[in-house]
Scaffold this active site. Structure first.
Site, PDB file in Angstrom:
ATOM      1  N   HIS A  51      40.544  85.570  73.913  1.00 49.27           N
ATOM      2  CA  HIS A  51      39.144  85.832  73.541  1.00 49.27           C
ATOM      3  C   HIS A  51      38.466  86.941  74.352  1.00 49.27           C
ATOM      4  O   HIS A  51      38.357  88.053  73.895  1.00 49.27           O
ATOM      5  CB  HIS A  51      38.289  84.564  73.545  1.00 49.27           C
ATOM      6  CG  HIS A  51      38.658  83.608  72.460  1.00 49.27           C
ATOM      7  ND1 HIS A  51      38.660  83.969  71.146  1.00 49.27           N
ATOM      8  CD2 HIS A  51      39.081  82.317  72.499  1.00 49.27           C
ATOM      9  CE1 HIS A  51      39.050  82.943  70.408  1.00 49.27           C
ATOM     10  NE2 HIS A  51      39.321  81.925  71.204  1.00 49.27           N
ATOM     11  N   GLN A  72      42.084  76.826  59.816  1.00 48.90           N
ATOM     12  CA  GLN A  72      40.632  76.840  59.690  1.00 48.90           C
ATOM     13  C   GLN A  72      40.038  78.180  59.241  1.00 48.90           C
ATOM     14  O   GLN A  72      38.939  78.207  58.717  1.00 48.90           O
ATOM     15  CB  GLN A  72      39.984  76.482  61.037  1.00 48.90           C
ATOM     16  CG  GLN A  72      39.802  75.000  61.232  1.00 48.90           C
ATOM     17  CD  GLN A  72      40.800  74.450  62.211  1.00 48.90           C
ATOM     18  OE1 GLN A  72      41.845  75.042  62.434  1.00 48.90           O
ATOM     19  NE2 GLN A  72      40.490  73.316  62.800  1.00 48.90           N
TER      20      GLN A  72
END
Lengths: 570, 570
Positions: free
Chosen positions: A411, A470
């Protein structure tokens, strides 16, 4: 058909077992210490390995925290970063066509057949929603009457499970499966986490997405193998899925490695990363562990055991060959009440109910991995990277802790907020596995994602999917991730191939594999380290990156020198 | 294996041929006129069909042009559009979860298995760049010594072609193929058009992407059939690829239909659209046509012929069963010097070298298609939609011309610039096939694309790929298009299913197919016309759209009424 070397290779072989050393192991201040014999253990004379020092870590941490808040330093780094981005624009304007020309001349190699590693992906969500749906339906057709779950002491067949949920698998759709993130999950990590439960039912997660259930994780293994098969078919795609070790029991490793070997989960295109969720507080409240040290012991002691006594832990020994590192995971935006400092209690004394802060987790994972790696090098065994989730949300301190401890991070969004840290990550070329589609559903809109800017400045970024279940729509989640980035940011072929190269570089693939995928000299800096016939990254780009980094580093070296001279004259 | 009805169906059968009518056909003022016999022809008494009137068109055109420039009308439409978007936000906030709940209850139907039609795609670029590359390599392996090209009177084998290009197909990559659009093509339609030539070589385009070449378009047919096969495999995806008729020769239709039948190009998942490039000026300068009327005649007369005398044109008769419409294509940003008006010369008199303007092309295509359709209805034959490229760039007049003549349009970006036209397109529910990824490479950045806003307001928009070869990265270009839109604009399942429904609605699929894909009553307005079990569009959404449109239309009816009353009292 010609058999390749690959096909002769037995990934589960235990023929290469080193001798058992029968060392003694004991956790001390949250770190496993190694003793060669009983006497050394009694005299507290640990085997000569570097042991990480908590005090040094705290001092370094506070040193960097001071530095990133320092005005002039902030200005300097901000300006250097601005310079880096403007310089890249210039490079692009002047050399774009030259780079493209270089690439057009490379025979047989293009973006589609350069190696790409999905550097950040969770095993429990590594299949697309459609894949999971099809798998559940298919399984129901053949296994409706199989006992798959034990709930409240009652054994249930797959049919009974669905009957209890008042559901017919034939009617199941991706809508009712409800595992896809959307508008509802933005800034709601809690909602997102519950989406790991198909149809909102923890039963289905238990049956299909767990390794240690009534059916020994058979379905989970099967679906993962289908995903691996797709990677092998694609030939040029690899992945590093995360499997969980929680630390609530010392048996977890044995279960996980048995699962791996029993179901033959090995694939040449996958390396495994162990994710440790930061949920001590939950285990403590359920009385599964008395203190934080016990959790660390459950996580790390079995690995030391398997390292010094491989004959007693054959399964784990084999499994660890394909584990390339550790990840630390959870919602970073959760606030911690504890102020991390030298006065923080040792893990053995951390017996309160609340969770230790992020930095505390990171230090103790790092410290144990460091000792373990050094021990494994001595034994001629593979080592592990430390690759925590970091900077997805929450405090900037996380990125400082990771800077001191991690091999690379996942990230890194919050580097946006600190020019000094961003510049440090650049200078040290700490790799960052970014997942802009995941961020887009959880923390940051796609158009605001800093990936493109990081790439332009020269940070070592790769693209990863995080959770295809997802976030993604197509059958090729990693390609979808690349496609969207390339489209939205108008990335050139050289840009995407550079990202792909970064992903191999920062991955846990072996030295041999990296040599094969990137070029013999991949460890060397600049164009020399690049085999354009393998990576499809233009040498002009490699030279630009190398000169630019060299330039920035020289600046600092010169500044330090002149500062020293200046001091000498004073 | 059970044979389905589909498999009994012979798409190339000529058993259903209607009788030949032996009507006489003659082009008059650019429009084909139909005469029942020689006498009628001599007396200029055409068969009783509606013939479009140029004067009416010019008057209507100027009427709307005045209207869209009128201040108060602009304000009114601007406010209504603002109202529509705010109303949709409200609808979303209040009903989002209710819509989702509705969809979750629909058994077995989700976004993946609702029908989607790629409503705008060019056959010559309908394969991905990777697909084309693989196809060229594969073909070379088997056909290196086949004569495939005649250049400057010399016949060349595939091997010779590649030798002359100084190229080995094995070394070919997507980079050297160079058919993918990128930063270089933004606002450069000229550069983009040249990208239809693989490796920048018109030879390869001639061999692989043309229907009328030395090998009778065999390779082009083969690769198109591979694309169709993928669609059939996907089961729920359909496409309407564009094939070109240029109008430089009366033989084009015979060639094209022979190609279609000889290579058995039919697929149940494809309907064909004929694109007519607006390049009269090129044919004129090459002396292929003396005037514009001749070009129109080459395009339309063969269709009338085949309609009235099917026995003489069996191939074309069969092919036309699967042609669902006409498209008008070229770079809209090219400026035309001619001021379109009542004084514009008739097509027979248009013998100058410059190209007629967009509106002129559109009127004469529309006029001929209208006569043709009415004639075909009389003969019990299929009819054609008129679906021009419109509003991708260039003057706003294009969108006015299309509003008066088209069944639906491709692109429509420029509706952004005129609130009155945008509102008209909304009120009339003129469908718009949008291709944001194409726009992103050519005319408008993705984030500025009006698709999302159009959808919210309730315009009838669909998603299409335009040119997968140039724009897409994955093996599923249409899914890539949907995925990116869904990700970037955070579209809900109901949103994407509404777009998919729109795509079927506006497509050239048959009434029978639409009944099957959308529901028996799909022609009815509102929820009544929607079978949620087929479309996965929530009834709440259907009701919202219906009520909203009804409301807007009532407003205008009421205004007209009160205006009339007002006038009566004056």
């Amino acid at each position: 058909m010609i058999l390749t070397l690959q096909e002769y290779y037995d990934p589960y072989s235990t023929e290469d077992l080193p001798e058992d050393l029968n060392y003694h192991l004991k956790m001390k201040d949250g770190i496993v210490n190694v003793y060669e014999n009983n006497e050394d253990l009694e005299n507290e004379r640990p085997h000569d390995l570097p042991y990480a020092d908590f005090e040094t870590f705290v001092v370094d941490l506070s040193h960097i925290l001071t530095m990133i808040a320092d005005g002039p330093t902030k200005t300097y780094c901000h300006r250097r970063l601005n310079f880096l981005i403007s310089k890249f624009y210039l490079h692009e304007m002047l050399n774009e066509m030259a780079e493209l020309k270089e690439l057009k001349k490379v025979p047989h190699r293009d973006f589609y057949n350069v190696r790409k590693v999905d550097t950040h992906i969770h095993a429990a969500a590594c299949m697309s929603q459609k894949h999971l749906l099809t798998f559940i339906k298919k399984t129901y057709k053949s296994d409706a009457d199989r006992v798959v779950l034990k709930k409240d002491g009652q054994k249930q067949t797959l049919k009974q499970v669905f009957d209890n949920l008042n559901m017919n698998p034939y009617d199941l759709t991706v809508d009712s499966l409800d595992v896809h993130a959307g508008r509802q999950t933005f800034h709601r990590f809690d909602k997102f986490n519950s989406m790991y439960n198909p149809v909102g039912a923890s039963e289905l997660r238990e049956i299909f997405l767990k390794t240690d259930n009534l059916i020994d994780g058979e379905y989970f293994a099967r679906i993962i193998k289908e995903v691996s098969h797709d990677l092998e078919e694609s030939k040029y795609q690899h992945a590093e899925p995360r499997l969980s070790i929680y630390g609530h029991s010392p048996l977890e490793w044995d279960n996980l490695s048995s699962w791996f070997i029993q179901h033959k989960v090995y694939s040449p295109n996958t390396r495994w990363i162990i994710q440790v969720p930061r949920i001590y507080d939950i285990f403590k409240s359920r009385k599964l562990v008395p203190n934080f040290a016990k959790m660390l012991e459950n996580i790390f002691l079995p690995l030391f055991e398997a390292t010094v006594n491989p004959h007693k832990h054959k399964n784990l020994h084999v499994f660890l060959k394909y584990v390339s590192g550790f990840d630390s995971v959870d919602d970073e935006s959760k606030h911690s009440d504890h102020m991390f400092s030298l006065k923080s209690p040792k893990p053995e004394q951390w017996d309160r109910d609340d969770n230790p802060p992020y930095s505390y987790y990171l230090f103790y994972m790092y410290a144990n991995i460091m000792v373990l790696n050094n021990l494994r090098v001595e034994c001629g065994l593979s080592t592990f990277q430390f690759r925590p989730h970091c900077g997805e949300a929450g405090s900037i301190t996380h990125l400082v802790s990771a800077f001191l401890t991690a091999d690379n991070i996942s990230h890194g969004l919050n580097l946006k907020k600190s020019p000094v840290l961003q510049y440090l990550y650049y200078l040290a070329q700490v790799p960052i596995a970014m997942s802009p589609l995941s961020n887009n559903s959880l923390f940051l809109e796609y158009s605001k994602n800093p990936l493109r800017e990081f790439l332009q400045k020269g940070l070592c970024v790769s693209l990863s999917t995080d959770d295809p279940m997802q976030f993604h729509y197509t059958k090729e989640p990693l390609m979808e991730e690349y496609a969207i980035a390339a489209q939205l940011w108008k990335l050139s072929t050289c840009d995407v191939c550079e990202i792909a190269r970064n992903s191999v570089l920062q991955s846990g693939l072996s030295h041999q594999e990296k040599k094969y995928f990137l070029g013999e000299n991949y460890l060397k800096d600049g164009p020399e380290g690049n085999n354009i016939h393998r990576t499809n990254v233009a040498q002009i780009r490699m030279a630009y990156r190398h000169e630019t980094l060299w330039n920035e580093l020289s600046f600092i070296v010169d500044a330090v020198k002149s500062d020293t001279m200046h001091s000498n004259f004073q």
